[in-house]
Design a protein around this motif. Structure first.
Motif, PDB file in Angstrom:
ATOM      1  N   MET A  19      -5.093 -23.876  10.802  1.00  0.00           N
ATOM      2  CA  MET A  19      -6.491 -23.476  10.723  1.00  0.00           C
ATOM      3  C   MET A  19      -7.307 -24.617  10.151  1.00  0.00           C
ATOM      4  SD  MET A  19      -8.283 -20.258   8.759  1.00  0.00           S
ATOM      5  CE  MET A  19      -8.216 -20.982   7.120  1.00  0.00           C
ATOM      6  N   LEU A  20      -8.409 -24.901  10.804  1.00  0.00           N
ATOM      7  CA  LEU A  20      -9.302 -25.947  10.351  1.00  0.00           C
ATOM      8  C   LEU A  20     -10.603 -25.326   9.863  1.00  0.00           C
ATOM      9  CD1 LEU A  20      -8.752 -28.390  13.340  1.00  0.00           C
ATOM     10  CD2 LEU A  20      -7.323 -27.999  11.344  1.00  0.00           C
ATOM     11  N   LYS A  21     -11.419 -26.101   9.183  1.00  0.00           N
ATOM     12  CA  LYS A  21     -12.715 -25.581   8.761  1.00  0.00           C
ATOM     13  C   LYS A  21     -13.728 -26.713   8.719  1.00  0.00           C
ATOM     14  CE  LYS A  21     -12.192 -26.062   3.746  1.00  0.00           C
ATOM     15  NZ  LYS A  21     -12.285 -25.363   2.447  1.00  0.00           N
ATOM     16  N   ALA A  22     -14.994 -26.323   8.751  1.00  0.00           N
ATOM     17  CA  ALA A  22     -16.057 -27.325   8.708  1.00  0.00           C
ATOM     18  C   ALA A  22     -15.974 -28.103   7.404  1.00  0.00           C
ATOM     19  CB  ALA A  22     -17.411 -26.648   8.853  1.00  0.00           C
ATOM     20  N   ASP A  23     -16.141 -29.404   7.493  1.00  0.00           N
ATOM     21  CA  ASP A  23     -15.990 -30.291   6.352  1.00  0.00           C
ATOM     22  C   ASP A  23     -17.041 -29.984   5.286  1.00  0.00           C
ATOM     23  OD1 ASP A  23     -15.241 -32.290   4.699  1.00  0.00           O
ATOM     24  OD2 ASP A  23     -16.082 -33.922   5.896  1.00  0.00           O
TER      25      ASP A  23
ATOM     26  N   ASN B 207     -11.246 -13.273  11.083  1.00  0.00           N
ATOM     27  CA  ASN B 207     -12.097 -13.836  12.121  1.00  0.00           C
ATOM     28  C   ASN B 207     -11.528 -15.182  12.557  1.00  0.00           C
ATOM     29  OD1 ASN B 207     -14.087 -11.749  11.988  1.00  0.00           O
ATOM     30  ND2 ASN B 207     -14.914 -12.704  10.140  1.00  0.00           N
ATOM     31  N   GLY B 208     -11.425 -15.382  13.849  1.00  0.00           N
ATOM     32  CA  GLY B 208     -10.878 -16.625  14.374  1.00  0.00           C
ATOM     33  C   GLY B 208     -11.700 -17.152  15.530  1.00  0.00           C
ATOM     34  N   LEU B 209     -11.755 -18.452  15.653  1.00  0.00           N
ATOM     35  CA  LEU B 209     -12.460 -19.093  16.764  1.00  0.00           C
ATOM     36  C   LEU B 209     -11.565 -20.182  17.340  1.00  0.00           C
ATOM     37  CD1 LEU B 209     -15.047 -19.531  18.440  1.00  0.00           C
ATOM     38  CD2 LEU B 209     -15.793 -21.156  16.687  1.00  0.00           C
ATOM     39  N   PHE B 210     -11.128 -19.974  18.576  1.00  0.00           N
ATOM     40  CA  PHE B 210     -10.342 -20.979  19.286  1.00  0.00           C
ATOM     41  C   PHE B 210     -11.290 -21.746  20.207  1.00  0.00           C
ATOM     42  CE2 PHE B 210      -7.225 -18.104  17.759  1.00  0.00           C
ATOM     43  CZ  PHE B 210      -6.016 -18.792  17.682  1.00  0.00           C
ATOM     44  N   VAL B 211     -11.349 -23.062  20.038  1.00  0.00           N
ATOM     45  CA  VAL B 211     -12.251 -23.889  20.834  1.00  0.00           C
ATOM     46  C   VAL B 211     -11.448 -24.992  21.511  1.00  0.00           C
ATOM     47  CG1 VAL B 211     -14.304 -23.427  19.445  1.00  0.00           C
ATOM     48  CG2 VAL B 211     -12.807 -25.325  18.818  1.00  0.00           C
ATOM     49  N   ASP B 212     -11.896 -25.357  22.697  1.00  0.00           N
ATOM     50  CA  ASP B 212     -11.238 -26.454  23.405  1.00  0.00           C
ATOM     51  C   ASP B 212     -11.544 -27.755  22.692  1.00  0.00           C
ATOM     52  OD1 ASP B 212     -10.804 -28.598  25.534  1.00  0.00           O
ATOM     53  OD2 ASP B 212     -10.052 -26.794  26.535  1.00  0.00           O
ATOM     54  N   ARG B 213     -10.511 -28.503  22.377  1.00  0.00           N
ATOM     55  CA  ARG B 213     -10.704 -29.706  21.577  1.00  0.00           C
ATOM     56  C   ARG B 213     -11.453 -30.804  22.317  1.00  0.00           C
ATOM     57  NH1 ARG B 213      -4.833 -29.986  22.318  1.00  0.00           N
ATOM     58  NH2 ARG B 213      -4.627 -29.026  20.273  1.00  0.00           N
ATOM     59  N   GLU B 214     -11.593 -30.667  23.653  1.00  0.00           N
ATOM     60  CA  GLU B 214     -12.311 -31.676  24.424  1.00  0.00           C
ATOM     61  C   GLU B 214     -13.791 -31.332  24.600  1.00  0.00           C
ATOM     62  OE1 GLU B 214     -11.076 -34.493  25.265  1.00  0.00           O
ATOM     63  OE2 GLU B 214      -9.031 -34.011  24.600  1.00  0.00           O
ATOM     64  N   VAL B 215     -14.211 -30.176  24.104  1.00  0.00           N
ATOM     65  CA  VAL B 215     -15.598 -29.736  24.276  1.00  0.00           C
ATOM     66  C   VAL B 215     -16.279 -29.706  22.918  1.00  0.00           C
ATOM     67  CG1 VAL B 215     -17.095 -27.853  25.037  1.00  0.00           C
ATOM     68  CG2 VAL B 215     -15.014 -28.388  26.318  1.00  0.00           C
ATOM     69  N   PRO B 216     -17.445 -30.358  22.775  1.00  0.00           N
ATOM     70  CA  PRO B 216     -18.127 -30.345  21.480  1.00  0.00           C
ATOM     71  C   PRO B 216     -18.611 -28.954  21.110  1.00  0.00           C
ATOM     72  CG  PRO B 216     -19.536 -31.324  23.169  1.00  0.00           C
ATOM     73  CD  PRO B 216     -18.178 -31.136  23.787  1.00  0.00           C
ATOM     74  N   THR B 217     -18.380 -28.572  19.868  1.00  0.00           N
ATOM     75  CA  THR B 217     -18.840 -27.289  19.353  1.00  0.00           C
ATOM     76  C   THR B 217     -19.871 -27.557  18.266  1.00  0.00           C
ATOM     77  OG1 THR B 217     -16.707 -26.268  19.836  1.00  0.00           O
ATOM     78  CG2 THR B 217     -18.117 -25.135  18.258  1.00  0.00           C
TER      79      THR B 217
ATOM     80  N   ALA C  25     -18.231 -20.608   8.864  1.00  0.00           N
ATOM     81  CA  ALA C  25     -17.453 -20.910   7.665  1.00  0.00           C
ATOM     82  C   ALA C  25     -18.116 -20.333   6.420  1.00  0.00           C
ATOM     83  CB  ALA C  25     -17.288 -22.420   7.523  1.00  0.00           C
ATOM     84  N   ARG C  26     -19.449 -20.461   6.354  1.00  0.00           N
ATOM     85  CA  ARG C  26     -20.177 -20.069   5.148  1.00  0.00           C
ATOM     86  C   ARG C  26     -20.229 -18.554   4.969  1.00  0.00           C
ATOM     87  NH1 ARG C  26     -24.151 -23.040   6.067  1.00  0.00           N
ATOM     88  NH2 ARG C  26     -23.566 -24.725   4.664  1.00  0.00           N
ATOM     89  N   HIS C  27     -20.374 -17.812   6.093  1.00  0.00           N
ATOM     90  CA  HIS C  27     -20.633 -16.379   5.960  1.00  0.00           C
ATOM     91  C   HIS C  27     -19.546 -15.479   6.552  1.00  0.00           C
ATOM     92  CE1 HIS C  27     -24.493 -17.067   4.191  1.00  0.00           C
ATOM     93  NE2 HIS C  27     -24.921 -17.760   5.215  1.00  0.00           N
ATOM     94  N   TYR C  28     -18.667 -16.016   7.382  1.00  0.00           N
ATOM     95  CA  TYR C  28     -17.663 -15.177   8.035  1.00  0.00           C
ATOM     96  C   TYR C  28     -16.231 -15.571   7.690  1.00  0.00           C
ATOM     97  CZ  TYR C  28     -21.583 -13.501  10.825  1.00  0.00           C
ATOM     98  OH  TYR C  28     -22.775 -12.948  11.229  1.00  0.00           O
ATOM     99  N   GLY C  29     -16.070 -16.699   7.004  1.00  0.00           N
ATOM    100  CA  GLY C  29     -14.724 -17.157   6.673  1.00  0.00           C
ATOM    101  C   GLY C  29     -13.867 -17.382   7.900  1.00  0.00           C
ATOM    102  N   THR C  30     -14.508 -17.816   8.991  1.00  0.00           N
ATOM    103  CA  THR C  30     -13.823 -17.918  10.277  1.00  0.00           C
ATOM    104  C   THR C  30     -12.924 -19.143  10.340  1.00  0.00           C
ATOM    105  OG1 THR C  30     -15.722 -16.864  11.316  1.00  0.00           O
ATOM    106  CG2 THR C  30     -14.167 -17.984  12.775  1.00  0.00           C
ATOM    107  N   GLY C  31     -11.673 -18.932  10.688  1.00  0.00           N
ATOM    108  CA  GLY C  31     -10.776 -20.045  10.949  1.00  0.00           C
ATOM    109  C   GLY C  31     -11.055 -20.636  12.317  1.00  0.00           C
ATOM    110  N   VAL C  32     -11.083 -21.950  12.419  1.00  0.00           N
ATOM    111  CA  VAL C  32     -11.360 -22.639  13.684  1.00  0.00           C
ATOM    112  C   VAL C  32     -10.083 -23.339  14.139  1.00  0.00           C
ATOM    113  CG1 VAL C  32     -12.796 -24.345  14.838  1.00  0.00           C
ATOM    114  CG2 VAL C  32     -13.760 -22.966  13.001  1.00  0.00           C
TER     115      VAL C  32
END
Length: 421
Positions: free
Chosen positions: A24-28, A143-153, A162-169
């Motif tokens: 699981m990653l998160k916004a820096d 809460n989870g968010l799977f994103v394609d690593r080749e597409v900018p999110t 990250a701030r309000h939902y604790g979502t793992g990316v």
């Protein structure tokens, strides 16, 4: 794409082993904000009413339930739609707010407070003995968010999650179904203690975005039903057929209320939760009774009801159901949300919602209740650039030519040693 800090999200799969959940990653530099639910009373009431409306839509759809049996999670759907709304703009944002009745201001902050209130009962589903539900309820929301690593999110979108939902990316390669599908399924399996083993939407390698919410609940009744008092008794089905089913019995204090065409109780769990049970009067038009407006009136009546000593007879049940949420959401009036290729660009460039689905199940017996649900909303970048087969960075001196294709003649030729001069 937002800066992400953590180990690689690559998933190593062994043929004989179940897939691990990727790292699981998160916004820096973005941490979950702690907020108090008492400061958001009006917003939480709006969420309650929104969830009741979504529940009515789910019940009206019926999913793939059989014999009129339906189990759904409007709460899970509400959280997933709120996460989607965090990346919406324009007409789609206005449509989501209007159809769902979301708060105009402080929406994400209020949802953070709601999730924090539920988190008081958080626990590891893997530790639950489902044959003996815990006295202190376990309510695990993920809460989870799977994103394609080749597409900018979008960085702002990831920061909000990250701030309000604790979502793992989880950056993945959607084109690699053998890697990514097991990873998403492993996330679902882990967060529902195996009650739901696969993501509810059919896997599509063209997707570039998959947003998930899971809810797991396990709790003992405040006063368990005596198994020795359970006996087979008649039950009249929705089709008018009379059958015999195991019926539980108890006598205890609980909230009791009644209104035009219905009577209901709040059957208490040991702590923090109740099972709201509403019985329509014989001959009542149940679909009309359980419209969103009716559900709100029932909720208000039972919230305000005094305690009464109630003799209750309740059947055991063990049901599961799945829903095509695109159909549910379209019927609810979210046409723009399901068709736009512009208003979710804060998430990914020109993304369109491709799939939405939910799976839910519940087991109700003498000792308590165990239930789980997963909501999934998938999207696809409609103008996604082709995936590179090779990568080349011109970050040192290089040669160039301007070539006439038909003749092959280099009209210009040069070298770049320092692009600045």
């Amino acid at each position: 794409m937002a800066k992400i800090v953590a180990a690689s999200a690559a998933v190593a799969l062994a043929a004989a082993c179940s897939a691990p959940v990727p790292a699981m990653l998160k916004a820096d530099g973005v941490d979950r904000v702690a907020l108090d639910a008492t400061a958001y009373a009006a917003e939480l009431r709006a969420f309650r009413n929104s969830a009741l409306g979504l529940g009515q839509a789910l019940l009206a759809d019926g999913g793939n339930g059989t014999g009129g049996n339906v189990v759904s999670s409007p709460g899970s759907l509400l959280v997933a739609l709120a996460m989607l709304r965090a990346g919406a703009s324009g007409e789609t944002a206005a449509e989501l707010d209007a159809v769902l009745g979301l708060p105009r201001d402080g929406r994400d902050e209020a949802m953070n407070a709601l999730l924090a209130s539920l988190a008081k009962f958080d626990g590891d589903p893997a530790t639950v003995d489902e044959d003996n539900p815990p006295r202190k309820p376990v309510m695990h929301v993920a809460n989870g968010l799977f994103v394609d690593r080749e597409v900018p999110t979008g960085e702002a979108y990831l920061n909000t999650l990250a701030r309000h939902y604790g979502t793992g990316v989880y950056p993945v390669d959607f084109s690699n179904q053998g890697e990514t599908k097991p990873a998403i399924d492993a996330w679902v399996d882990k967060n529902t203690r195996g009650r739901i083993k696969e993501a509810p939407a059919k896997y599509d390698p063209r997707n570039t975005f998959s947003l998930l919410n899971s809810v797991y609940f396990a709790a003992a009744w405040r006063a368990p039903f005596d198994p020795g008092s359970t006996e087979d008794l008649p039950f009249t089905t929705a089709r008018g057929e009379q059958i015999d089913v195991p019926a539980m019995h108890n006598l205890l204090e609980m909230k009791y209320a009644e209104g035009p065409g219905w009577r209901g109780v709040d059957l208490p769990y040991a702590e923090g939760f109740v099972m709201r049970l509403v019985l329509p009067d014989s001959g009542t038009d149940a679909p009309a009774l359980f419209r969103a407006s009716g559900l709100r009136k029932m909720a208000d009546a039972l919230d305000a009801a005094p305690l009464a000593t109630v003799q209750i007879q309740l059947p055991r049940w063990d049901h599961r159901c799945s829903f095509d949420l695109r159909r549910v959401l379209e019927a609810a009036g979210l046409q723009k949300t399901l068709t736009t290729t512009e208003d979710f660009s804060a998430i990914q460039p020109e993304i369109a919602i491709t799939q939405a689905a939910q799976a839910a199940n519940i087991t109700v017996a003498e000792k308590g209740t165990v239930a789980a649900a997963v909501t999934q909303i998938n999207g696809m970048v409609t103008s996604a650039p082709p995936r590179p087969e090779q990568t080349i960075d011109f970050d040192r001196p290089f040669h160039y030519q301007v070539v006439h294709v038909e003749t092959g003649v280099p009209l210009f030729m040069g070298a770049v040693a320092d692009p600045r001069s």
